[in-house]
Design an enzyme around this catalytic site. Structure first.
Site, PDB file in Angstrom:
ATOM      1  N   LYS A  54      -9.756   4.249  -7.595  1.00 47.24           N
ATOM      2  CA  LYS A  54      -8.570   5.096  -7.776  1.00 47.24           C
ATOM      3  C   LYS A  54      -8.303   5.326  -9.259  1.00 47.24           C
ATOM      4  O   LYS A  54      -8.046   6.448  -9.689  1.00 47.24           O
ATOM      5  CB  LYS A  54      -7.345   4.424  -7.122  1.00 47.24           C
ATOM      6  CG  LYS A  54      -7.331   4.529  -5.607  1.00 47.24           C
ATOM      7  CD  LYS A  54      -6.286   3.616  -4.969  1.00 47.24           C
ATOM      8  CE  LYS A  54      -6.421   3.681  -3.443  1.00 47.24           C
ATOM      9  NZ  LYS A  54      -5.589   2.687  -2.744  1.00 47.24           N
ATOM     10  N   GLN A  98      -1.120  -1.487  -3.512  1.00 50.63           N
ATOM     11  CA  GLN A  98      -2.287  -1.627  -2.635  1.00 50.63           C
ATOM     12  C   GLN A  98      -1.990  -2.608  -1.500  1.00 50.63           C
ATOM     13  O   GLN A  98      -1.490  -3.715  -1.732  1.00 50.63           O
ATOM     14  CB  GLN A  98      -3.500  -2.101  -3.455  1.00 50.63           C
ATOM     15  CG  GLN A  98      -4.801  -2.175  -2.681  1.00 50.63           C
ATOM     16  CD  GLN A  98      -5.338  -0.816  -2.252  1.00 50.63           C
ATOM     17  OE1 GLN A  98      -5.091   0.205  -2.891  1.00 50.63           O
ATOM     18  NE2 GLN A  98      -6.067  -0.793  -1.148  1.00 50.63           N
ATOM     19  N   ASP A 121       1.834   7.298  -1.480  1.00 49.09           N
ATOM     20  CA  ASP A 121       1.238   6.886  -0.198  1.00 49.09           C
ATOM     21  C   ASP A 121       1.959   7.516   0.987  1.00 49.09           C
ATOM     22  O   ASP A 121       1.418   7.557   2.103  1.00 49.09           O
ATOM     23  CB  ASP A 121       1.346   5.363  -0.040  1.00 49.09           C
ATOM     24  CG  ASP A 121       0.067   4.633  -0.386  1.00 49.09           C
ATOM     25  OD1 ASP A 121      -1.024   5.195  -0.158  1.00 49.09           O
ATOM     26  OD2 ASP A 121       0.165   3.491  -0.871  1.00 49.09           O
TER      27      ASP A 121
HETATM   28  N1  GUN Z   1      -5.078  -0.188   1.761  1.00 47.40           N
HETATM   29  C1  GUN Z   1      -5.976   0.485   2.526  1.00 47.40           C
HETATM   30  N2  GUN Z   1      -5.672   1.799   2.551  1.00 47.40           N
HETATM   31  C2  GUN Z   1      -4.569   1.951   1.789  1.00 47.40           C
HETATM   32  C3  GUN Z   1      -3.793   3.089   1.430  1.00 47.40           C
HETATM   33  O1  GUN Z   1      -4.039   4.226   1.830  1.00 47.40           O
HETATM   34  N3  GUN Z   1      -2.743   2.837   0.607  1.00 47.40           N
HETATM   35  C4  GUN Z   1      -2.423   1.587   0.177  1.00 47.40           C
HETATM   36  N4  GUN Z   1      -1.350   1.453  -0.606  1.00 47.40           N
HETATM   37  N5  GUN Z   1      -3.135   0.517   0.499  1.00 47.40           N
HETATM   38  C5  GUN Z   1      -4.198   0.708   1.298  1.00 47.40           C
END
Ligand code: GUN
Length: 305
Positions: A54, A98, A121
């Site tokens: 990311k 995350q 998100d």
């Molecule tokens: N962990 C796995 N997928 C995601 C996601 O799309 N967002 C977040 N914040 N954590 C994750």
């Protein structure tokens, strides 16, 4: 019939190009650089890989990336204090915590502490409510990526029968809301659904998001239907041999059985290279959207729901 392969990797590259072009314009014309803060608590190896990816892609599209890595035993108070600081920081337009979080931290509490306008998100309860009532919101990245690919393939989705298999808050439920927003007739199926094969056979669009390797076989698919496979499952692949340590090699598969589904479907997303790459591309798109909204500027076209 042989299905069209919906190339998520290529599609994600076009999304990133659009984001990068818009970011360059924002910098030139408005002197603004969008910023994304990613918070990682603990050392979950998969999460570390995601967070690195990311950060890298954020920088590659010309945005600022702020990574906050906290110890696994970080207290809830300290994490909430960091989120408060990021909420107030004008250089931060998007905040992502995350998941999963270590067990001693309350995920709902933490997510709902994020400023909804910075919740890239789309997990904050306000954004869930806004999406559910058809109002402007931040939309969860994976379902947004699926919607973009479906719109690109079909043009209009109006009137199509869609079945979403899986009822998670991250994918299944928001996916259903987005499809409803595009005037599909939507069914959410799950582990208790009676006669799942018959339900799926009615669908023009099947979104498989259950996390069970290859559970949807081709004979559940209506000829010509579109299959969007959200699953990313690692399974043993003895046909690939063994590693030096003697363990069996593995491969990634989706929730749909690819070969049999591709033989019947009109279009299908492969695993890997389908939905997966779209998730981070949509995170970048959401960060840009959040930045434009925060500054009262026009939103990027084609990058929102
Ligand atoms: N962990 C796995 N997928 C995601 C996601 O799309 N967002 C977040 N914040 N954590 C994750």
């Amino acid at each position: 019939m042989s299905a069209t392969i919906i190339d998520g990797k290529a599609f994600a590259a076009t999304v990133r190009e659009k984001v990068a072009a818009h970011v360059a314009r924002l910098k030139d014309e408005n002197g603004i650089t969008p910023g994304l803060a990613v918070v990682l608590v603990g050392e979950d190896p998969a999460s570390q890989v995601y967070v690195r990816s990311k950060g890298k892609q954020t920088v590659e599209t010309g945005m600022n990336s702020y990574e906050h890595k906290l110890e696994a035993d970080t207290s809830e108070a300290d994490l909430l204090a960091l989120i408060d600081k990021l909420n107030k920081d004008p250089a931060v337009h998007g905040i992502l915590v995350q998941l999963p979080l270590p067990k001693h931290l309350d995920e709902d509490l933490v997510i709902n502490a994020i400023d909804p306008a910075k919740d890239v998100d789309g997990f904050h309860i306000s954004n869930v409510g806004l999406l559910g009532t058809g109002q402007k919101s931040m939309v969860p990245c994976t379902p947004l990526g699926c919607l973009m690919m479906l719109r690109d393939h079909h043009g209009s989705l109006s009137g199509l029968d869609a079945v979403v298999i899986g009822r998670s808050n991250i994918v299944g439920k928001p996916m259903a809301q987005l499809l409803l927003g595009d005037s599909c007739t939507v069914t959410i199926a799950h582990s208790r659904t009676k006669d799942l094969p018959e339900v799926v056979r009615r669908a023009d669009i099947v979104v498989a998001a259950v996390g069970r390797p290859e559970m949807v076989p081709g004979d559940w698919i209506k000829p010509g239907a579109t299959v969007i496979d959200v699953g990313i499952n690692r399974i043993d692949a003895p046909e690939k041999g063994t590693r030096e340590d003697g363990s069996v090699k593995t491969r990634l598969v989706g929730d749909a059985h690819y070969e049999s589904c591709a033989a019947v479907a009109g279009a299908i997303t492969p695993v890997p290279g389908g939905v997966g790459p779209m998730t981070i591309a949509c995170l970048l798109a959401n960060t840009l959207t959040a930045c434009c909204r925060a500054n009262g500027l026009e939103e990027p076209e084609g990058l929102t729901a």
